[in-house]
Design a protein around this motif. Structure first.
Motif, PDB file in Angstrom:
ATOM      1  N   HIS A  11       0.854  -1.167   0.000  1.00 45.42           N
ATOM      2  CA  HIS A  11       0.000   0.000   0.000  1.00 45.42           C
ATOM      3  C   HIS A  11       0.898   1.228   0.000  1.00 45.42           C
ATOM      4  CE1 HIS A  11      -3.397   2.619   0.948  1.00 45.42           C
ATOM      5  NE2 HIS A  11      -2.648   3.182   1.866  1.00 45.42           N
ATOM      6  N   ASP A  83       5.307   2.758   9.689  1.00 46.74           N
ATOM      7  CA  ASP A  83       4.200   3.473   9.066  1.00 46.74           C
ATOM      8  C   ASP A  83       3.327   2.498   8.282  1.00 46.74           C
ATOM      9  OD1 ASP A  83       5.408   2.985   6.578  1.00 46.74           O
ATOM     10  OD2 ASP A  83       6.278   4.979   6.424  1.00 46.74           O
ATOM     11  N   THR A  84       2.238   3.025   7.758  1.00 50.32           N
ATOM     12  CA  THR A  84       1.240   2.186   7.092  1.00 50.32           C
ATOM     13  C   THR A  84       1.818   1.405   5.917  1.00 50.32           C
ATOM     14  OG1 THR A  84      -0.557   3.680   7.722  1.00 50.32           O
ATOM     15  CG2 THR A  84      -0.964   2.218   5.855  1.00 50.32           C
ATOM     16  N   ARG A  85       2.655   2.065   5.117  1.00 50.55           N
ATOM     17  CA  ARG A  85       3.228   1.398   3.951  1.00 50.55           C
ATOM     18  C   ARG A  85       4.060   0.189   4.366  1.00 50.55           C
ATOM     19  NH1 ARG A  85       7.349   4.998   0.648  1.00 50.55           N
ATOM     20  NH2 ARG A  85       8.356   4.875   2.694  1.00 50.55           N
ATOM     21  N   GLN A  87       3.860  -1.434   7.253  1.00 52.55           N
ATOM     22  CA  GLN A  87       3.007  -2.431   7.904  1.00 52.55           C
ATOM     23  C   GLN A  87       2.262  -3.277   6.883  1.00 52.55           C
ATOM     24  OE1 GLN A  87       0.634  -0.098  10.645  1.00 52.55           O
ATOM     25  NE2 GLN A  87       2.052  -0.493  12.338  1.00 52.55           N
ATOM     26  N   MET A  88       1.785  -2.656   5.802  1.00 53.26           N
ATOM     27  CA  MET A  88       1.099  -3.436   4.774  1.00 53.26           C
ATOM     28  C   MET A  88       2.054  -4.419   4.101  1.00 53.26           C
ATOM     29  SD  MET A  88      -2.135  -2.894   4.646  1.00 53.26           S
ATOM     30  CE  MET A  88      -2.562  -3.559   3.042  1.00 53.26           C
ATOM     31  N   VAL A 121      -4.263   0.048  15.461  1.00 53.96           N
ATOM     32  CA  VAL A 121      -4.773   0.809  14.319  1.00 53.96           C
ATOM     33  C   VAL A 121      -6.294   0.934  14.328  1.00 53.96           C
ATOM     34  CG1 VAL A 121      -2.775   0.174  12.926  1.00 53.96           C
ATOM     35  CG2 VAL A 121      -4.847  -1.207  12.766  1.00 53.96           C
ATOM     36  N   ASP A 125      -7.090  -0.621   6.216  1.00 51.93           N
ATOM     37  CA  ASP A 125      -6.429  -1.672   5.450  1.00 51.93           C
ATOM     38  C   ASP A 125      -5.452  -2.476   6.292  1.00 51.93           C
ATOM     39  OD1 ASP A 125      -7.810  -0.932   3.184  1.00 51.93           O
ATOM     40  OD2 ASP A 125      -6.188   0.302   2.365  1.00 51.93           O
ATOM     41  N   VAL A 126      -4.688  -1.803   7.136  1.00 53.30           N
ATOM     42  CA  VAL A 126      -3.718  -2.511   7.978  1.00 53.30           C
ATOM     43  C   VAL A 126      -4.445  -3.432   8.953  1.00 53.30           C
ATOM     44  CG1 VAL A 126      -1.953  -2.226   9.770  1.00 53.30           C
ATOM     45  CG2 VAL A 126      -1.928  -0.762   7.750  1.00 53.30           C
TER      46      VAL A 126
END
Length: 290
Positions: A11, A83-85, A87-88, A121, A125-126
């Motif tokens: 992501h 961060d989200t990226r 973690q995805m 979270v 998405d995560v």
């Protein structure tokens, strides 16, 4: 995460082509071994960590034991801070790992890390991605850890105000049929199952119906006949959402198959289910002939 339980994917809001070019430039320096890659996960810049995570499947394929015992625990330790990226990407890698036979402690680490990130979270998405990782690793978790870690967390999620949390609880319940005794599932989750089947959100109802394809197979016949089948029949006949109706029909069919030794003697089967199956067969024939 949809009803098909797809693997989580990367992501990012950045230009994918530019990112891949930058990752490729880093590969020769940091992806030479599992040890170097793991050190990068510990101390590298975010782009370097991303390069490692993008290549995780390659490490897993070529150096499975070292990757599982060295890199996976590091991901589990640090992913909560990413961060989200990142973690995805971590979720995508761990989803691949849980399809392999894991050491008991590594499986527990993945489960604990997933629970921590899900808690942190809250949604999105995560949340969905690590929910799939958690569901995937459950068959490798010890019974003791299921009872002490998974059951309480699942019950809490099932009572949440968040749709994602209730849907995750419905998903996890469906993975517990081989981990808990039938009487334990009945005691811990029957009330919650019946509540989630009436959830205001159709995705939660559909997920609970889908999970019942597995869970109802292990529940005692009197419970299935007296409480599960009537609710599934009601959903099949009255719910406006096609996903819910489809999951209800599937759960009815699979539970009947699982209990076929007793179903033929059941009045509920004879009077309620058999006519439904005959009607569905008739409808299918009509559609096929048009």
């Amino acid at each position: 995460m949809d009803q098909q339980h797809q693997a989580p994917g990367p992501h990012s809001n950045e230009d994918p082509q530019l990112m891949m070019e930058q990752v490729a430039q880093l590969s020769d320096d940091i992806l030479t071994s599992v040890a170097n890659a793991t050190l990068c996960l510990m101390d590298g810049q975010d782009l370097e960590k991303l390069a490692v995570l993008y290549q995780f499947r390659q490490f897993l394929e070529h150096c499975p034991d070292e990757t599982i015992n060295t890199m996976v625990p590091q991901i589990c330790k640090d992913a909560i801070k990413w961060d989200t990226r990142l973690q995805m990407s971590a979720a995508e890698g761990l989803y691949s790992a849980v399809s392999l036979k894991l050491p008991e402690q590594v499986a527990k680490r993945i489960a604990v890390a997933s629970l921590r990130i899900i808690q942190a979270v809250g949604s999105g998405d995560v949340f969905d991605a690590f929910g799939e990782v958690l569901s995937g690793v459950l068959p490798q978790i010890t019974r003791e850890d299921v009872v002490t870690l998974i059951v309480p967390a699942t019950k809490e999620r099932g009572m949440s105000d968040q749709i994602e949390s209730r849907r995750l609880a419905a998903r996890i319940i469906g993975s517990l049929g081989n981990q808990l005794q039938p009487e334990e599932i009945q005691e811990e989750f029957l009330t919650q199952i019946l509540t989630l089947l009436k959830d205001p959100d159709p995705s939660v109802r559909a997920m609970m119906g889908q999970s019942l394809s597995e869970v109802s197979a292990v529940l005692p016949m009197p419970v299935v006949e007296g409480q599960i089948w009537p609710r599934l029949i009601q959903m099949l006949k009255e719910d406006k959402d096609p996903r819910v109706r489809a999951s209800s029909l599937r759960a009815l069919a699979k539970s009947c198959e699982a209990h076929k030794a007793h179903a033929a003697k059941s009045q509920a089967y004879t009077k309620m289910l058999l006519p439904i199956f005959l009607d569905e067969c008739d409808n299918a024939c009509k559609v096929a002939s048009t």
